[in-house]
Scaffold this active site. Structure first.
Site, mmCIF file in Angstrom:
data_model
loop_
_atom_site.group_PDB
_atom_site.id
_atom_site.type_symbol
_atom_site.label_atom_id
_atom_site.label_comp_id
_atom_site.label_asym_id
_atom_site.label_seq_id
_atom_site.Cartn_x
_atom_site.Cartn_y
_atom_site.Cartn_z
ATOM 1 N N GLU A 69 -9.721 -17.526 9.721
ATOM 2 C CA GLU A 69 -8.612 -16.856 9.019
ATOM 3 C C GLU A 69 -7.269 -17.255 9.623
ATOM 4 O O GLU A 69 -6.319 -17.571 8.912
ATOM 5 C CB GLU A 69 -8.755 -15.327 9.149
ATOM 6 C CG GLU A 69 -9.513 -14.654 8.035
ATOM 7 C CD GLU A 69 -8.699 -14.562 6.756
ATOM 8 O OE1 GLU A 69 -7.535 -15.012 6.723
ATOM 9 O OE2 GLU A 69 -9.237 -14.027 5.770
ATOM 10 N N TYR A 124 4.212 0.873 19.839
ATOM 11 C CA TYR A 124 4.984 2.120 19.789
ATOM 12 C C TYR A 124 5.388 2.573 21.192
ATOM 13 O O TYR A 124 6.198 3.480 21.335
ATOM 14 C CB TYR A 124 4.149 3.216 19.104
ATOM 15 C CG TYR A 124 3.678 2.813 17.710
ATOM 16 C CD1 TYR A 124 4.560 2.875 16.627
ATOM 17 C CD2 TYR A 124 2.387 2.347 17.493
ATOM 18 C CE1 TYR A 124 4.139 2.497 15.362
ATOM 19 C CE2 TYR A 124 1.963 1.961 16.227
ATOM 20 C CZ TYR A 124 2.845 2.034 15.163
ATOM 21 O OH TYR A 124 2.439 1.647 13.917
ATOM 22 N N CYS A 167 -3.836 -2.188 -0.727
ATOM 23 C CA CYS A 167 -2.851 -3.212 -0.373
ATOM 24 C C CYS A 167 -2.756 -4.286 -1.455
ATOM 25 O O CYS A 167 -2.623 -5.473 -1.147
ATOM 26 C CB CYS A 167 -3.213 -3.851 0.957
ATOM 27 S SG CYS A 167 -3.384 -2.675 2.305
ATOM 28 N N CYS A 185 0.800 -1.238 0.000
ATOM 29 C CA CYS A 185 0.000 0.000 0.000
ATOM 30 C C CYS A 185 0.832 1.287 0.000
ATOM 31 O O CYS A 185 0.345 2.333 -0.437
ATOM 32 C CB CYS A 185 -1.008 0.003 1.139
ATOM 33 S SG CYS A 185 -0.320 -0.417 2.734
ATOM 34 N N ARG A 244 -1.889 5.937 8.724
ATOM 35 C CA ARG A 244 -2.047 6.271 7.296
ATOM 36 C C ARG A 244 -1.226 7.497 6.944
ATOM 37 O O ARG A 244 -0.705 7.620 5.846
ATOM 38 C CB ARG A 244 -3.526 6.494 6.976
ATOM 39 C CG ARG A 244 -4.409 5.294 7.328
ATOM 40 C CD ARG A 244 -4.754 4.464 6.116
ATOM 41 N NE ARG A 244 -5.361 3.196 6.502
ATOM 42 C CZ ARG A 244 -6.655 2.906 6.401
ATOM 43 N NH1 ARG A 244 -7.489 3.812 5.922
ATOM 44 N NH2 ARG A 244 -7.118 1.736 6.753
ATOM 45 N N ARG A 288 -10.775 -0.534 2.767
ATOM 46 C CA ARG A 288 -10.093 -1.829 2.695
ATOM 47 C C ARG A 288 -11.006 -2.996 3.076
ATOM 48 O O ARG A 288 -10.547 -4.081 3.394
ATOM 49 C CB ARG A 288 -8.880 -1.811 3.615
ATOM 50 C CG ARG A 288 -7.865 -0.697 3.361
ATOM 51 C CD ARG A 288 -6.500 -1.114 3.880
ATOM 52 N NE ARG A 288 -5.544 -0.047 4.098
ATOM 53 C CZ ARG A 288 -4.868 0.589 3.124
ATOM 54 N NH1 ARG A 288 -5.098 0.293 1.853
ATOM 55 N NH2 ARG A 288 -3.982 1.520 3.424
ATOM 56 N N LYS A 328 -4.750 -7.945 14.991
ATOM 57 C CA LYS A 328 -4.549 -6.511 14.809
ATOM 58 C C LYS A 328 -5.852 -5.826 14.436
ATOM 59 O O LYS A 328 -6.533 -6.312 13.544
ATOM 60 C CB LYS A 328 -3.531 -6.327 13.683
ATOM 61 C CG LYS A 328 -3.249 -4.897 13.262
ATOM 62 C CD LYS A 328 -2.264 -4.947 12.134
ATOM 63 C CE LYS A 328 -1.823 -3.584 11.704
ATOM 64 N NZ LYS A 328 -0.751 -3.637 10.730
ATOM 65 N N LYS A 333 -6.529 -9.404 10.566
ATOM 66 C CA LYS A 333 -6.392 -7.950 10.536
ATOM 67 C C LYS A 333 -7.748 -7.372 10.153
ATOM 68 O O LYS A 333 -8.302 -7.693 9.106
ATOM 69 C CB LYS A 333 -5.332 -7.555 9.513
ATOM 70 C CG LYS A 333 -5.157 -6.054 9.404
ATOM 71 C CD LYS A 333 -3.977 -5.702 8.535
ATOM 72 C CE LYS A 333 -3.888 -4.203 8.357
ATOM 73 N NZ LYS A 333 -2.823 -3.824 7.444
HETATM 74 C C1 PBG Z 1 -1.139 -1.398 5.799
HETATM 75 C C2 PBG Z 1 -0.934 -1.310 7.254
HETATM 76 C C3 PBG Z 1 -1.709 -0.586 8.153
HETATM 77 C C4 PBG Z 1 -1.133 -0.772 9.417
HETATM 78 C C5 PBG Z 1 -0.046 -1.602 9.253
HETATM 79 N N1 PBG Z 1 0.055 -1.947 7.913
HETATM 80 C C6 PBG Z 1 -2.846 0.312 7.890
HETATM 81 C C7 PBG Z 1 -3.960 -0.186 7.103
HETATM 82 O O1 PBG Z 1 -4.142 -1.392 6.892
HETATM 83 O O2 PBG Z 1 -4.725 0.668 6.645
HETATM 84 C C8 PBG Z 1 -1.606 -0.140 10.677
HETATM 85 C C9 PBG Z 1 -0.601 -0.004 11.764
HETATM 86 C C10 PBG Z 1 -0.948 1.020 12.776
HETATM 87 O O3 PBG Z 1 -2.024 1.629 12.745
HETATM 88 O O4 PBG Z 1 -0.127 1.222 13.680
HETATM 89 N N2 PBG Z 1 -0.887 -2.653 5.268
HETATM 90 ZN ZN ZN Z 2 -1.232 -2.502 3.096
#
Ligand code: PBG
Ligand code: ZN
Length: 322
Positions: free
Chosen positions: A231, A311, A128, A120, A203, A215, A246, A193
């Site tokens: 999944e 983080y 993605c 992405c 983002r 998405r 996640k 996810k």
């Molecule tokens: C995209 C991706 C995202 C995150 C990690 N990889 C955002 C999304 O899927 O829109 C989010 C990580 C975060 O918010 O800390 N593949």
């Molecule tokens: Zn992505």
């Protein structure tokens, strides 16, 4: 009265003795965003304490972290050339592989490197995957994801973390890696996810917002717990080494349920929105940051996660919260 649970809460010593969940530094992975250039440390407005780094500044920041025991990192590339076919995602001179080579040259096995594998940040449209008629094409995307993973493995990444949510990508990745001799490159699948508003600040950090649409045709619907399990178990059967959930905080039930159904290690990703909410409230003095962070981390462990991507880990070690 026969039962007096308060007996075992009488003082700190006995409370320590009966504590069911304990955290250690070894459980944590710290995410980094790499941008092109030199001498860049650009703080992200919506994620206080987190910055964009260029390769050189990344190297010195990772070194600081290592001294404190932060020896597992996850790398995201931001700002490589974007195209419809995401070709720069698998060029070996792009940001992530070159940072991996630099870090490995300096730190070797003292640093465990996980790379995010998703296109992405490399597509013009921010989805993605490979887009056709506004729909992300599964099988062509899987091919690109697998190639991208191989490029990271060739650069020296220890573990790949595909975050795209295409069907069949773990099997395809494993097959390509094994065929090229990378049998020991591990895969931590973003197995479940969810399509989440908690990714908001990320983002901006990763410059990957979809220019059109959302998405939801590939990431999961947050209403579905059974599907989440399905999944995750599919990814296990395809050869994932670690299963990730996640976001984390709103999905503790998913972690807990998964824990009852797999013997693989479970990871969670405490995402950007979860982080920023805590930081924002703490800055206003509305919550005690240390206490809230530590309560949250223990909740992840209690729910079944033995690996936590967050983080917060730099604050946690710098300020001795662990
Ligand atoms: C995209 C991706 C995202 C995150 C990690 N990889 C955002 C999304 O899927 O829109 C989010 C990580 C975060 O918010 O800390 N593949
Ligand atoms: Zn992505």
């Amino acid at each position: 009265m026969v039962h007096r649970p308060r007996r075992l809460r009488k003082n700190p010593v006995v409370r320590e003795m009966v504590a069911e969940t304990r955290l250690s530094k070894d459980m944590f992975i710290y995410p980094y965003f790499i941008v092109p250039g030199k001498n860049v440390i650009h703080p992200l407005e919506a994620m206080p304490g987190i910055s964009h780094f260029s390769e050189d500044t990344l190297l010195s920041d990772v070194e600081k972290g290592l001294k404190l025991g932060v020896n597992k990192i996850m790398l995201f590339g931001v700002g490589d050339e974007k195209s419809e076919d995401a070709a720069s995602a698998y060029h070996d001179h792009s940001l992530v592989p070159s940072a991996v080579r630099l870090l490995k040259k300096n730190f070797g096995d003292d640093l465990y490197i996980v790379t995010d594998v998703c296109v992405c940040s490399y597509t013009t449209h921010g989805h993605c995957g490979i887009l056709k008629d506004d729909y992300v094409q599964n099988d062509p995307t899987v091919e690109v994801i697998a190639k991208m993973g191989l490029t990271h493995a060739q650069a020296g990444a220890d573990m790949l973390a595909p975050s795209d949510m295409m069907d069949g990508r773990i099997a395809a990745m494993r097959q390509l890696l094994d065929g090229q001799g990378f049998v020991n490159t591990a895969i931590m699948s973003h197995a479940t996810k969810f399509a989440s508003a908690y990714y908001g600040p990320f983002r901006e950090a990763a410059d990957c917002a979809p220019s059109k649409g959302d998405r939801k045709a590939y990431q999961m619907d947050f209403r579905n717990g059974n599907e989440a399990l399905r999944e995750a178990l599919l990814d296990e059967s395809e050869g994932a080494d670690v299963l990730m959930v996640k976001p984390a905080l709103a999905y503790l039930d998913v972690m807990h349920n998964l824990k009852q159904h797999t013997d693989l290690p479970i990871a969670c990703y405490n995402v950007s929105g979860e982080y920023s909410m805590v930081k924002a409230a703490a800055q206003r003095g509305w919550i005690d940051e240390q206490k809230v962070v530590m309560e949250t981390m223990h909740a992840f462990a209690r729910a079944g996660a033995s690996i936590i991507t967050t983080y917060h880990i730099r604050d946690m070690v710098e300020k001795n919260w662990l």
